[in-house]
Design a protein around this motif. Sequence first.
Motif, PDB file in Angstrom:
ATOM      1  N   LEU A  77       1.034  -1.208   0.077  1.00 47.91           N
ATOM      2  CA  LEU A  77      -0.078  -0.069   0.133  1.00 47.91           C
ATOM      3  C   LEU A  77       1.037   1.295   0.039  1.00 47.91           C
ATOM      4  O   LEU A  77       2.064   1.295   0.469  1.00 47.91           O
ATOM      5  CB  LEU A  77      -0.988  -0.147   1.359  1.00 47.91           C
ATOM      6  N   ILE A  78       0.379   2.349  -0.599  1.00 50.15           N
ATOM      7  CA  ILE A  78       1.068   3.556  -0.476  1.00 50.15           C
ATOM      8  C   ILE A  78       0.224   4.514   0.312  1.00 50.15           C
ATOM      9  O   ILE A  78       1.043   5.892   0.331  1.00 50.15           O
ATOM     10  CB  ILE A  78       1.320   4.055  -2.071  1.00 50.15           C
ATOM     11  N   HIS A  79      -0.960   4.277   0.695  1.00 47.54           N
ATOM     12  CA  HIS A  79      -1.749   5.319   1.499  1.00 47.54           C
ATOM     13  C   HIS A  79      -2.675   4.619   2.650  1.00 47.54           C
ATOM     14  O   HIS A  79      -3.074   3.589   2.404  1.00 47.54           O
ATOM     15  CB  HIS A  79      -2.428   6.124   0.556  1.00 47.54           C
ATOM     16  N   PRO A  80      -2.403   5.218   3.596  1.00 50.53           N
ATOM     17  CA  PRO A  80      -3.477   4.741   4.904  1.00 50.53           C
ATOM     18  C   PRO A  80      -4.961   4.643   4.575  1.00 50.53           C
ATOM     19  O   PRO A  80      -5.534   3.771   4.862  1.00 50.53           O
ATOM     20  CB  PRO A  80      -3.213   5.889   5.866  1.00 50.53           C
ATOM     21  N   SER A  81      -5.269   5.248   3.587  1.00 46.47           N
ATOM     22  CA  SER A  81      -6.911   5.199   3.089  1.00 46.47           C
ATOM     23  C   SER A  81      -7.085   3.810   2.657  1.00 46.47           C
ATOM     24  O   SER A  81      -8.196   3.319   2.484  1.00 46.47           O
ATOM     25  CB  SER A  81      -7.080   6.133   1.832  1.00 46.47           C
ATOM     26  N   GLN A  82      -6.167   2.959   2.048  1.00 43.94           N
ATOM     27  CA  GLN A  82      -5.908   1.753   1.712  1.00 43.94           C
ATOM     28  C   GLN A  82      -6.114   0.627   2.389  1.00 43.94           C
ATOM     29  O   GLN A  82      -6.577  -0.743   2.196  1.00 43.94           O
ATOM     30  CB  GLN A  82      -4.964   1.532   0.263  1.00 43.94           C
ATOM     31  N   ILE A  83      -5.681   0.941   3.688  1.00 44.16           N
ATOM     32  CA  ILE A  83      -5.450  -0.205   4.676  1.00 44.16           C
ATOM     33  C   ILE A  83      -7.098  -0.993   4.827  1.00 44.16           C
ATOM     34  O   ILE A  83      -6.803  -2.275   4.785  1.00 44.16           O
ATOM     35  CB  ILE A  83      -5.015   0.427   6.027  1.00 44.16           C
ATOM     36  N   ALA A  84      -7.910  -0.389   5.257  1.00 38.04           N
ATOM     37  CA  ALA A  84      -9.354  -1.000   5.485  1.00 38.04           C
ATOM     38  C   ALA A  84      -9.788  -1.950   4.549  1.00 38.04           C
ATOM     39  O   ALA A  84      -9.989  -3.093   4.788  1.00 38.04           O
ATOM     40  CB  ALA A  84     -10.296  -0.156   6.048  1.00 38.04           C
ATOM     41  N   ALA A  85      -9.708  -1.648   3.361  1.00 38.40           N
ATOM     42  CA  ALA A  85      -9.987  -2.281   2.011  1.00 38.40           C
ATOM     43  C   ALA A  85      -9.066  -3.642   1.876  1.00 38.40           C
ATOM     44  O   ALA A  85      -9.594  -4.834   1.717  1.00 38.40           O
ATOM     45  CB  ALA A  85      -9.994  -1.577   0.775  1.00 38.40           C
ATOM     46  N   ALA A  86      -7.859  -3.385   2.103  1.00 33.43           N
ATOM     47  CA  ALA A  86      -6.896  -4.455   1.856  1.00 33.43           C
ATOM     48  C   ALA A  86      -7.153  -5.524   3.046  1.00 33.43           C
ATOM     49  O   ALA A  86      -7.052  -6.799   3.048  1.00 33.43           O
ATOM     50  CB  ALA A  86      -5.429  -4.035   1.946  1.00 33.43           C
ATOM     51  N   ASN A  87      -7.241  -5.039   4.277  1.00 30.58           N
ATOM     52  CA  ASN A  87      -7.414  -6.094   5.416  1.00 30.58           C
ATOM     53  C   ASN A  87      -8.703  -6.738   5.197  1.00 30.58           C
ATOM     54  O   ASN A  87      -8.868  -8.006   5.493  1.00 30.58           O
ATOM     55  CB  ASN A  87      -7.589  -5.337   6.636  1.00 30.58           C
ATOM     56  N   ALA A  88      -9.782  -6.089   4.843  1.00 31.20           N
ATOM     57  CA  ALA A  88     -10.924  -7.070   4.248  1.00 31.20           C
ATOM     58  C   ALA A  88     -10.802  -7.984   3.374  1.00 31.20           C
ATOM     59  O   ALA A  88     -11.210  -9.091   3.319  1.00 31.20           O
ATOM     60  CB  ALA A  88     -12.033  -6.068   4.017  1.00 31.20           C
ATOM     61  N   ALA A  89     -10.116  -7.395   2.105  1.00 35.69           N
ATOM     62  CA  ALA A  89      -9.944  -8.355   1.151  1.00 35.69           C
ATOM     63  C   ALA A  89      -9.054  -9.587   1.223  1.00 35.69           C
ATOM     64  O   ALA A  89      -9.453 -10.735   0.745  1.00 35.69           O
ATOM     65  CB  ALA A  89      -9.284  -7.352  -0.234  1.00 35.69           C
ATOM     66  N   PHE A  90      -8.027  -9.225   2.163  1.00 39.97           N
ATOM     67  CA  PHE A  90      -7.360 -10.429   2.252  1.00 39.97           C
ATOM     68  C   PHE A  90      -7.164 -11.068   3.726  1.00 39.97           C
ATOM     69  O   PHE A  90      -6.323 -11.883   4.195  1.00 39.97           O
ATOM     70  CB  PHE A  90      -5.841 -10.099   2.211  1.00 39.97           C
ATOM     71  N   GLY A  91      -8.466 -10.642   4.380  1.00 36.49           N
ATOM     72  CA  GLY A  91      -8.867 -11.157   5.585  1.00 36.49           C
ATOM     73  C   GLY A  91      -9.618 -12.288   5.520  1.00 36.49           C
ATOM     74  O   GLY A  91      -9.890 -13.110   4.680  1.00 36.49           O
ATOM     75  N   VAL A  92     -10.190 -12.722   6.732  1.00 34.35           N
ATOM     76  CA  VAL A  92     -11.320 -13.719   6.705  1.00 34.35           C
ATOM     77  C   VAL A  92     -12.612 -13.068   7.232  1.00 34.35           C
ATOM     78  O   VAL A  92     -12.543 -12.584   8.534  1.00 34.35           O
ATOM     79  CB  VAL A  92     -10.783 -14.958   7.752  1.00 34.35           C
ATOM     80  N   SER A  93     -13.651 -13.363   6.489  1.00 36.13           N
ATOM     81  CA  SER A  93     -15.010 -12.678   6.832  1.00 36.13           C
ATOM     82  C   SER A  93     -15.754 -13.564   7.927  1.00 36.13           C
ATOM     83  O   SER A  93     -15.367 -14.612   8.056  1.00 36.13           O
ATOM     84  CB  SER A  93     -15.929 -12.501   5.740  1.00 36.13           C
ATOM     85  N   GLU A  94     -16.606 -13.244   8.727  1.00 35.65           N
ATOM     86  CA  GLU A  94     -17.500 -14.166   9.495  1.00 35.65           C
ATOM     87  C   GLU A  94     -18.010 -15.212   8.751  1.00 35.65           C
ATOM     88  O   GLU A  94     -18.061 -16.213   9.294  1.00 35.65           O
ATOM     89  CB  GLU A  94     -18.637 -13.299  10.242  1.00 35.65           C
ATOM     90  N   SER A  95     -18.486 -15.051   7.704  1.00 29.94           N
ATOM     91  CA  SER A  95     -19.184 -16.072   6.765  1.00 29.94           C
ATOM     92  C   SER A  95     -18.211 -16.936   6.785  1.00 29.94           C
ATOM     93  O   SER A  95     -18.251 -18.432   6.496  1.00 29.94           O
ATOM     94  CB  SER A  95     -19.943 -15.657   5.604  1.00 29.94           C
TER      95      SER A  95
END
Length: 292
Positions: A224-242
């Motif tokens: 990432l190059i900007h803090p605004s991208q962190i949440a989306a990256a964490n969601a995309a490469f994380g594990v959802s509740e489902s």
Amino acid sequence: MQSESVQLRRSILFMPASNERALAKGRTLAADALVFDLEDAVAPEQKSAARDNAVTAAATGEYGHREIILRVNDPASEWGLADLQAAASGSFAGVMLPKVESGKTIREARAALIRANSQAALPLWIMVETPRGVLALDDILGAATAEPGSGPLVVGTTDLASALGVSPLGDRRGLQHALGQCVLAARAHGLDIIDGVYLTLRDESGFAATCAQGRELGFTGKSLIHPSQIAAANAAFGVSESEAEQAREIIAAWEAARAEGSGLAVVSGQLVEVMHVDNARRTLLRYAAANN
């Protein structure tokens, strides 16, 4: 397997070490790793000051769970040796080597770290950014994993795309072969692999699409190059509740089948095998790590 721990590397934020305010802000950001950059993001006349900033910031110990990585200049450059010496004596979780094209670079960098500090068994994060680097990945990663505690492979898609004469944006069609080679090599050597940066900051849908593509290709996180991208990256490469719930169902079905003396289980109409159970357990480990 449930007793194992995992190191989340969903979001890897690059920060120019010449910017002291940015380094300080990193203490509050939800990135899994922060890369204090001494290379491309720092002008030649600022290299020395940036190195001092990075060492001072890392020494505060105020970054919590975040891995603090120092991206050094090319070890063969006029700044490279001093960068490696600073890494060896500093409070860093790893050293990122840019534009690696041979296993020799890995061995020489590791030797320089040990000469600077015999206890500096720092994980090396390997950046591949050139066609020659992609072609030499087995040699490079073989050298990287010759010692325990290797860091991930990081793909520098911007430089790689430029060298290939293709676009790093859109569907990245021209990069597909190289990206697949990188994933294959990283997995063959048991390493995590981090996708490259997305340079357009105000394109949330494009960033999300690239993250989704990266995960489908087998990447474990995003540069990432900007803090605004962190949440989306964490969601995309994380594990959802489902996804976590599905993993629990797979494990429960498998354990129930085993208790009944059967080696077969079915979840949602699909046959469950041992590899699915192992994947489910790893999924739950990642889910737990993200929610601690």
